[in-house]
Each structure stands twice: as structure tokens, then as C-alpha cells.
Design a protein around this motif. Structure first.
Motif, PDB file in Angstrom:
ATOM      1  N   SER B 119       8.293  17.016  -2.932  1.00 10.20           N
ATOM      2  CA  SER B 119       8.373  16.302  -4.204  1.00 10.20           C
ATOM      3  C   SER B 119       7.897  14.868  -4.072  1.00 10.20           C
ATOM      4  O   SER B 119       8.068  14.239  -3.025  1.00 10.20           O
ATOM      5  CB  SER B 119       9.824  16.313  -4.687  1.00 10.20           C
ATOM      6  OG  SER B 119      10.017  15.361  -5.696  1.00 10.20           O
ATOM      7  N   ALA B 120       7.324  14.344  -5.166  1.00  2.00           N
ATOM      8  CA  ALA B 120       6.974  12.925  -5.208  1.00  2.00           C
ATOM      9  C   ALA B 120       8.263  12.108  -5.269  1.00  2.00           C
ATOM     10  O   ALA B 120       9.344  12.650  -5.472  1.00  2.00           O
ATOM     11  CB  ALA B 120       6.088  12.653  -6.419  1.00  2.00           C
ATOM     12  N   ALA B 121       8.143  10.761  -5.115  1.00  2.00           N
ATOM     13  CA  ALA B 121       9.334   9.905  -5.122  1.00  2.00           C
ATOM     14  C   ALA B 121       9.934   9.816  -6.518  1.00  2.00           C
ATOM     15  O   ALA B 121       9.232   9.979  -7.524  1.00  2.00           O
ATOM     16  CB  ALA B 121       8.965   8.512  -4.639  1.00  2.00           C
ATOM     17  N   LEU B 122      11.256   9.551  -6.574  1.00  4.16           N
ATOM     18  CA  LEU B 122      11.935   9.446  -7.866  1.00  4.16           C
ATOM     19  C   LEU B 122      11.305   8.360  -8.748  1.00  4.16           C
ATOM     20  O   LEU B 122      11.091   8.566  -9.933  1.00  4.16           O
ATOM     21  CB  LEU B 122      13.433   9.171  -7.658  1.00  4.16           C
ATOM     22  CG  LEU B 122      14.243   9.000  -8.945  1.00  4.16           C
ATOM     23  CD1 LEU B 122      14.195  10.241  -9.822  1.00  4.16           C
ATOM     24  CD2 LEU B 122      15.698   8.647  -8.637  1.00  4.16           C
ATOM     25  N   TRP B 123      10.987   7.195  -8.125  1.00  8.39           N
ATOM     26  CA  TRP B 123      10.438   6.107  -8.942  1.00  8.39           C
ATOM     27  C   TRP B 123       9.094   6.496  -9.539  1.00  8.39           C
ATOM     28  O   TRP B 123       8.749   6.075 -10.644  1.00  8.39           O
ATOM     29  CB  TRP B 123      10.341   4.803  -8.163  1.00  8.39           C
ATOM     30  CG  TRP B 123       9.184   4.715  -7.191  1.00  8.39           C
ATOM     31  CD1 TRP B 123       9.208   5.002  -5.861  1.00  8.39           C
ATOM     32  CD2 TRP B 123       7.827   4.325  -7.491  1.00  8.39           C
ATOM     33  NE1 TRP B 123       7.965   4.832  -5.317  1.00  8.39           N
ATOM     34  CE2 TRP B 123       7.092   4.411  -6.284  1.00  8.39           C
ATOM     35  CE3 TRP B 123       7.171   3.920  -8.650  1.00  8.39           C
ATOM     36  CZ2 TRP B 123       5.732   4.117  -6.214  1.00  8.39           C
ATOM     37  CZ3 TRP B 123       5.804   3.624  -8.565  1.00  8.39           C
ATOM     38  CH2 TRP B 123       5.100   3.718  -7.363  1.00  8.39           C
ATOM     39  N   GLU B 124       8.326   7.348  -8.824  1.00  9.95           N
ATOM     40  CA  GLU B 124       7.029   7.787  -9.360  1.00  9.95           C
ATOM     41  C   GLU B 124       7.228   8.679 -10.579  1.00  9.95           C
ATOM     42  O   GLU B 124       6.568   8.510 -11.608  1.00  9.95           O
ATOM     43  CB  GLU B 124       6.235   8.524  -8.270  1.00  9.95           C
ATOM     44  CG  GLU B 124       5.757   7.584  -7.173  1.00  9.95           C
ATOM     45  CD  GLU B 124       5.091   8.305  -6.005  1.00  9.95           C
ATOM     46  OE1 GLU B 124       4.152   7.742  -5.438  1.00  9.95           O
ATOM     47  OE2 GLU B 124       5.527   9.436  -5.658  1.00  9.95           O
TER      48      GLU B 124
END
Lengths: 194, 189
Positions: B119-124
């Protein structure tokens, strides 16, 4: 007007009350639709191999939701007008169902042809009969689910005394989002033999 | 009206609307097809797409339904004005739209973590959802008001306009702004 009119007071038009009524429902519906998203992610390989299918995804789901929304809003208007009976002998109801199915056959045929033409334009086409088969089988199945769900949600909101205008369309479109996606990916998978 | 007449009238009246929605759907399909290229940069992005599109329909479908009922009942006037009901309805849908965008980003990240998927980062995810959420909300709210008021004045039943406006505008602009947000976040350091 009708006994189901719940929008008469300014109270139901306050921003706070609209948000506090809808937000919990939105969260629940989002969790349900995440399931459809997980299907789409798993189908990434299929979509990359047959890129024309990716073009069809939003329309498949959108049209199913539209058919359900049209039927729900017609049913809730019938309720408001006091002519809905939920009786199997009511020919008006059958006319509504038949019209939704006829519309489904028409628009999903046009979808297959449109996707085929776009596919040809982008050089990613697959055979038209295959696309027609996938679009019609998954489209009509989705329409049947939309019909059942519209009747269920309208009947439930009628029994619960909730204005069906507020309840049925979000429920129907979400159920169709999930099942439309699952059925479309499933049928494509079977037809293209992966 | 006989059953046959009812069948024909439903078919005739809704087919053009569905064909417009179909055109909009195919346009957003072409955009989704392009979005597939960004999936490698943001793993899990595809999981968010249906939820994002669906909530546009929920939030602004509800706003449209409310405005249509308000017009029918004479509670609101078909023009842009500082009417308390109108402002409340618009503010509520904006709050719902942005709020649910944040929830979607968090839920998607959580679901991917639970499944153990890349998964991509939460902020992204948060940045992508907020940028596309704010832009889509603005276009949909003004689009709905314009078409509903204009259609009402021209004698159309607003109830029949809400569904196609929301799905067509929501799908096309939702996807366009999603691609825009993905591109923007993709070039951030």
C-alpha cells in the motif's frame, strides 16, 4: 401533500442535522463499497491484459445504479401519491419492471458497441460478440439485482415510515456498485478464461 | 394509463438520459484506463476508486434529491440566493463530501493493512482524496444548482434530472480530479 413529507420543517434543513443523519450512513456504505474496490484491485491483471474492460467498468456500475435510481424514484413517487400497492396483480408495477429490463438490454448493447469502437480507436479491442455477451449477461443480472433492491428498499422505508426519497437511492446505488463490479469481473473472467 | 402506455413512456423518457450517462461513463472509463498506469506508483489506489465514485453519488444524490423536493414544495427558490435552507444544504453536503473523503483514505489504508497487501503511505492517500474531494465537491454543487434551477425554470421535473446529473458529472469530474490529484501527489517530494 403526503404523510411521508419529512422536509416541511426548517429543522430538517439544518446543516448539523443533515450531516449527523447522513454521515454514519455514508461510513457504513463506504465500508460496503470497499469490497467492490478490493475486487477491482484483484482484477488488475485482467484489466491490464484486456484494457477495454477497464473502459467499461465505470459505465457498467453507473448504468446499473441509474436503472435502480430511476425505478426507486418512480416507486417512491407512487408511494407518495398513494398508488403503490406492492400487489403482484398490479400491472403498473410489472410495466415498470419490464421497462427497466428493456432499457437494460438497450443500453448494455450500446455500451458494448461503444466500448468496442473505443477499443478499435485505441488499438485495444476484443471481439464484439465477446463484449456483447459480457455486457448483456452482467448488465441484465445487475438490472435484476437493482430491481429487487429497489423494491426491497422502498418497501422497507414504507414499513419503517422513513421518506423513501432519502433512503432508497443511496442504498440501491451502493448495492449495485458492489454487485455490478463483482458480476462484471466474474463474467469477464469466465468468458475470457483466466 | 395502461400498463403498455406506462412501459412506453418510461422507456421513451429515460432512454435519452441513460444514453447521456453512458457517454459520460465511457469518458470516465477512458480516464480510468489511463489511471492504471499510476497504480504502480500508488499501490492500492484501485481499491479507493469505486468507493470514491460511489460517495460522490451518495452525497450529491442526497443534496439533489433534497433540492428537488424543496423546489417541488416551494421551500426554496430556483435561483442562487442567500437562502438559509439552500446554504445549509450546500454546507452539509460539502462537510459530508470532504469528511467522507478523509474516512475513505483511512479505511482503504486500514483494509490494505488488514489484508496484508502492498500500500501507498497514508498521507499520500489522504492528500489524493482531499484534493480530488474538494475539487469534485465544488464542481458538483455548482453543477447541480445550475442544472436543477435551469431545468426547473424550463419546466423539467427536477426529480428526473438529479440521477443523471450526479452520475455523469460525478463520474467524469470525479475521475478527472482523481487523475489530477494522483499526478500532483506523484510529483511531491
Amino acid at each position: 401533500m403526503s404523510i411521508l413529507s419529512t422536509n416541511d420543517s426548517l429543522g430538517s434543513w439544518s446543516a448539523r442535522s443533515i450531516v449527523s443523519t447522513m454521515f454514519p450512513l455514508l461510513i457504513v456504505l463506504s465500508i460496503i463499497v470497499l469490497a467492490a474496490g478490493i475486487t477491482l484491485d484483484r482484477a488488475e491483471a485482467l484489466l491490464e491484459q484486456y484494457r477495454v474492460l477497464a473502459i467499461m467498468v465505470p459505465t457498467m456500475v453507473g448504468l446499473g445504479g441509474n436503472l435502480g435510481a430511476i425505478l426507486s424514484s418512480r416507486l417512491s413517487s407512487r408511494l407518495h401519491l398513494g398508488v403503490a400497492t406492492f400487489d403482484v396483480r398490479d400491472t403498473g408495477l410489472w410495466a415498470n419492471i419490464a421497462a427497466i429490463l428493456a432499457l437494460a438490454v438497450t443500453v448494455f448493447t450500446v455500451l458494448a458497441i461503444g466500448a468496442y469502437l473505443l477499443g478499435v480507436a485505441f488499438g485495444i479491442a476484443i471481439a464484439l460478440p465477446t463484449l456483447l455477451f459480457i455486457a448483456l449477461v452482467s448488465g441484465i443480472s445487475t438490472a435484476v439485482i437493482a430491481i429487487v433492491c429497489s423494491f426491497g428498499a422502498t418497501y422497507a422505508s414504507y414499513r419503517l415510515g422513513v421518506d423513501p426519497d432519502d433512503l432508497t437511492i443511496p442504498i440501491v446505488t451502493n448495492v449495485v456498485d458492489v454487485f455490478g463490479m463483482l458480476i462484471f469481473i466474474g463474467v469477464s473472467w469466465l468468458v475470457l478464461g483466466l | 394509463m395502461s400498463a403498455r402506455e406506462e412501459f412506453v413512456s418510461i422507456y421513451r423518457e429515460t432512454l435519452p438520459v441513460l444514453l447521456i450517462a453512458l457517454g459520460g461513463g465511457l469518458a470516465s472509463g477512458v480516464i480510468l484506463e489511463n489511471l492504471l498506469a499510476s497504480v504502480e506508483r500508488f499501490p492500492g489506489l484501485l481499491v479507493m476508486v469505486p468507493v470514491f465514485l460511489a460517495t460522490r453519488g451518495n452525497v450529491y444524490g442526497a443534496l439533489g434529491g433534497r433540492l428537488a423536493s424543496g423546489l417541488h414544495q416551494g421551500l426554496i427558490e430556483p435561483r442562487f440566493s442567500w437562502d438559509e435552507r439552500l446554504v445549509n444544504a450546500v454546507v452539509a453536503s460539502f462537510v459530508n463530501g470532504i469528511g467522507i473523503s478523509i474516512v475513505i483514505a483511512v479505511l482503504t489504508r486500514l483494509a490494505l493493512a488488514v489484508l496484508g497487501w502492498e500500500s501507498a503511505a497514508l498521507w499520500e492517500f489522504l492528500a489524493i482524496m482531499l484534493i480530488s474531494g474538494v475539487l469534485t465537491s465544488t464542481v458538483l454543487i455548482f453543477g447541480l444548482l445550475l442544472v436543477l434551477f435551469g431545468g426547473y425554470e424550463a419546466g423539467y421535473d427536477p426529480d428526473n434530472l438529479v440521477g443523471p446529473i450526479v452520475t455523469t458529472l460525478g463520474d467524469i469530474f470525479g475521475m478527472l480530479f482523481l487523475v489530477f490529484a494522483v499526478t500532483l501527489v506523484g510529483v511531491m517530494p
